[in-house]
Structures are given as structure tokens and as C-alpha cells.
Design an enzyme around this catalytic site. Structure first.
Site, PDB file in Angstrom:
ATOM      1  N   HIS A  42       0.892  -1.175   0.000  1.00  0.00           N
ATOM      2  CA  HIS A  42       0.000   0.000   0.000  1.00  0.00           C
ATOM      3  C   HIS A  42       0.921   1.214   0.000  1.00  0.00           C
ATOM      4  CE1 HIS A  42      -2.137  -3.262   2.095  1.00  0.00           C
ATOM      5  NE2 HIS A  42      -3.239  -2.777   1.576  1.00  0.00           N
ATOM      6  N   ASP A 164      -0.022  -2.107   4.835  1.00  0.00           N
ATOM      7  CA  ASP A 164      -0.442  -0.860   5.496  1.00  0.00           C
ATOM      8  C   ASP A 164      -1.808  -0.411   4.975  1.00  0.00           C
ATOM      9  OD1 ASP A 164      -0.347   1.526   6.880  1.00  0.00           O
ATOM     10  OD2 ASP A 164       1.062   2.498   5.503  1.00  0.00           O
TER      11      ASP A 164
HETATM   12  C1  LIG Z   1      -2.167   4.091   4.767  1.00  0.00           C
HETATM   13  S1  LIG Z   1      -1.963   4.443   3.069  1.00  0.00           S
HETATM   14  C2  LIG Z   1      -0.326   3.933   2.725  1.00  0.00           C
HETATM   15  C3  LIG Z   1       0.744   4.805   3.265  1.00  0.00           C
HETATM   16  C4  LIG Z   1       2.143   4.367   2.909  1.00  0.00           C
HETATM   17  N1  LIG Z   1       2.343   2.935   3.146  1.00  0.00           N
HETATM   18  C5  LIG Z   1       3.140   5.127   3.756  1.00  0.00           C
HETATM   19  O1  LIG Z   1       3.524   4.614   4.816  1.00  0.00           O
HETATM   20  O2  LIG Z   1       3.558   6.205   3.353  1.00  0.00           O
HETATM   21  C6  LIG Z   1      -2.888   3.159   2.305  1.00  0.00           C
HETATM   22  C7  LIG Z   1      -2.810   3.154   0.777  1.00  0.00           C
HETATM   23  O3  LIG Z   1      -3.404   1.947   0.317  1.00  0.00           O
HETATM   24  C8  LIG Z   1      -4.108   2.220  -0.883  1.00  0.00           C
HETATM   25  N2  LIG Z   1      -5.096   1.149  -1.045  1.00  0.00           N
HETATM   26  C9  LIG Z   1      -6.335   1.036  -0.498  1.00  0.00           C
HETATM   27  N3  LIG Z   1      -6.907  -0.139  -0.809  1.00  0.00           N
HETATM   28  C10 LIG Z   1      -6.002  -0.794  -1.586  1.00  0.00           C
HETATM   29  C11 LIG Z   1      -6.002  -2.069  -2.194  1.00  0.00           C
HETATM   30  N4  LIG Z   1      -7.044  -2.906  -2.079  1.00  0.00           N
HETATM   31  N5  LIG Z   1      -4.918  -2.446  -2.900  1.00  0.00           N
HETATM   32  C12 LIG Z   1      -3.840  -1.607  -3.018  1.00  0.00           C
HETATM   33  N6  LIG Z   1      -3.786  -0.380  -2.447  1.00  0.00           N
HETATM   34  C13 LIG Z   1      -4.858   0.015  -1.734  1.00  0.00           C
HETATM   35  C14 LIG Z   1      -4.688   3.595  -0.673  1.00  0.00           C
HETATM   36  O4  LIG Z   1      -4.970   4.215  -1.921  1.00  0.00           O
HETATM   37  C15 LIG Z   1      -3.554   4.284   0.097  1.00  0.00           C
HETATM   38  O5  LIG Z   1      -2.694   4.976  -0.770  1.00  0.00           O
END
Ligand SMILES: C[S@@+](CC[C@H](N)C(=O)[O-])C[C@H]1O[C@@H](n2cnc3c(N)ncnc32)[C@H](O)[C@@H]1O
Length: 280
Positions: A42, A164
């Protein structure tokens, strides 16, 4: 449903907690002269400009990164994390905050690999622009939990997975546990860093029970409770930040405890706990 945008939350206490642990793991991976892979499922956008609308709208970073940068007496365990944040800001005032991709990239050597996955179309485009021209980085736009099982074990086989999720979809905690158990079955020696939101509904508890039940590797659980100003959009706010670390490196727990105890003293009404669920 992809409504979550990390820019609103970048640098908040939960982000700091997760990134401190991530940097401590990256330090350990880079300490050995053997290549590693980081799989960031993520990824978000790479890094964040804190002067933009979203971070200014919530101001959450003021309770996280800004508060700790101005606090006295941080322990040695936080030195590499602070160094990474300061590097991104050219050693000047805090303007940008690194996302997990920026932190991981700062540790890559020539043979190390960073796999970044992000499903949100805008975040994915921004991530692609951020990562371009770096041959060590691959980007994917897939569902994270499908990618978790499909992309392990990676090559190089030594390494770390960051999971995440935003936890805005009901059932996300359960799905994470199920897929993490499956991935661990395919790559037992990988290090897995799972972040979870602690909300008043406490949906993380059955997730942790399923992980304890399904995974027989050493597993550390680290939590920081804190107070953030009430959200104005009616969504129930974060009460705390949790991390599950599967296969943590030797003595990682002592370093994380040193860091977490200090962070909890700076965060509003902070409280830190760290427990082993399974230890070798
Ligand atoms: C909490 S943020 C990530 C922050 C990043 N890991 C950081 O620490 O800087 C969660 C991310 O997951 C993405 N996301 C949500 N559902 C998802 C999915 N099913 N598959 C992949 N990415 C997803 C969102 O768009 C978002 O950008």
C-alpha cells in the site's frame, strides 16, 4: 471503494510509529552485505508536501512528526528515522514528509529491489512519476492482498513486506489475516510488518487472534495509544496505532521499545506496549 487519501494523515502519530519501525528494519537489512527486497503493498504517493491542502486541512502531522522533531532527548533508536526526514527537507524546516516508498528507497543499494503496489489511480500515477528512472523500483497497480500472495517469495529472497491498509472497508482486518497466513506459508523466512488501526470497535483483536493461530514464526506486537483532535467528517477517529512484526531481527524488540516509550511520552496521552506473541 478507494476514498482514502494518505496525504490527510501523512506524518501523524500512527505514520511516525510505523515509519520508525520500518526504518529500524531497513537498517538491519542494509547492515548485511546481501541484497534484499522490500515489497510495499500500500505504497501511497512516495512523499508528501505538508504545505498542501490535505495535510493542512487535518493538521494531523503537527501531533506526530512536528511534535517529535521539536521535542528534547530522543533516544538513539530514533536517529536513523530523524536523519531520513531531515534529508528529505535538505536539513531545513519541515516541509516534506517521506512515505514508506521514500524511506525504503533511501536504503537501497545497487542490487536491492523495491516493489511498490498502489491501487488508487491518482496515487498510482503520482507514485509512478516519483519512482521513474530508478531501475531498482518496480510499480504495480493491483489489489494489495492478491499481490501479497502472488508476489512472495520475491527475488532477492531476503527481505521485508509492508502491509499498510486504510481499514476503511468492513472485513479488511479479517481479509488481511487470511492472506497474510497464506503468504507466510509461501515465504516463511520473510519479515512482515503489518500496521493496524486501533479504533473503538476493536476489530483488530480477531485479526490478531487469527494471526496467532495461523502463523508459527516469532511475532511481536507493538502498540501506541494516543489522542488526536476529533474528526469533523463523522468517521470514528484513531485511538492508536498497532504493528505486528513477523520474524523480527535479533534484538529489534529492544530498539523498538526504546523508540516507542519515548514517542508515547511526546504524543498526547500516549501509552506504549510491546509484547511477544511467539518467540524463538
Ligand atoms: C495508509 S496508506 C499507505 C501509506 C504508505 N504505506 C506510507 O507509509 O507512506 C494506504 C494506501 O493503500 C491504498 N489502497 C487502499 N486499498 C487498496 C487495495 N485494495 N490495494 C492496493 N492499495 C490500496 C490507498 O490508496 C492508500 O494509498
Amino acid at each position: 471503494m478507494l476514498s482514502y487519501q494518505h496525504a490527510y494523515h501523512a506524518g501523524n502519530p500512527a505514520d511516525v510509529h510505523k515509519h520508525v519501525a520500518l526504518v529500524l528494519l531497513l537498517e538491519r537489512l542494509a547492515a548485511k552485505d546481501k541484497p534484499f527486497t522490500v515489497l510495499d503493498l500500500h505504497a501511497g504517493e512516495g512523499d508528501y508536501d505538508l504545505s498542501q491542502f490535505a495535510p493542512q486541512r487535518t493538521g494531523e502531522y503537527r501531533h506526530g512528526i512536528e511534535a517529535i522533531l521539536n521535542a528534547e532527548g530522543p533516544p538513539l533508536a530514533l536517529t536513523p528515522y530523524f536523519a531520513a526526514v531531515r534529508r528529505l527537507n535538505g536539513d531545513g524546516a519541515l516541509q516534506r514528509y517521506p512515505g514508506s516508498p521514500a524511506l525504503a528507497r533511501s536504503y537501497l543499494r545497487a542490487d536491492d529491489r523495491l516493489i511498490l503496489n498502489e491501487l488508487h489511480p491518482t496515487a498510482f500515477d503520482n507514485l509512478g512519476r516519483w519512482a521513474r528512472k530508478d531501475a531498482r523500483i518496480a510499480t504495480h497497480r493491483r489489489d494489495s492482498l492478491e499481490a501479497l500472495v502472488a508476489l512472495v517469495p520475491p527475488t532477492p529472497r531476503r527481505g521485508l513486506v509492508l502491509i499498510d491498509p486504510p481499514y476503511e472497508v468492513k472485513g479488511e482486518y479479517t481479509n488481511v489475516a487470511e492472506k497474510l497466513v497464506e503468504a507466510h506459508g509461501k515465504w516463511r523466512e520473510g519479515i512482515y510488518l503489518l500496521w493496524y488501526a486501533i479504533l473503538k470497535e476493536r476489530r483488530h483483536e480477531p485479526m490478531i487472534a487469527a494471526l496467532k493461530n495461523g502463523i508459527d514464526s516469532p511475532m511481536l506486537c507493538d502498540e501506541i495509544m494516543f489522542t488526536l483532535p476529533k474528526r469533523t467528517d463523522g468517521v470514528s477517529g484513531l485511538l492508536g496505532s498497532g504493528l505486528i512484526v513477523i520474524n523480527p531481527p535479533w534484538q529489534f524488540d529492544a530498539t523498538l521499545t526504546e523508540a516507542g516509550d519515548w514517542l508515547a511520552r511526546i504524543f498526547e496521552r500516549g501509552r506504549h506496549t510491546s509484547v511477544w506473541f511467539k518467540k524463538d
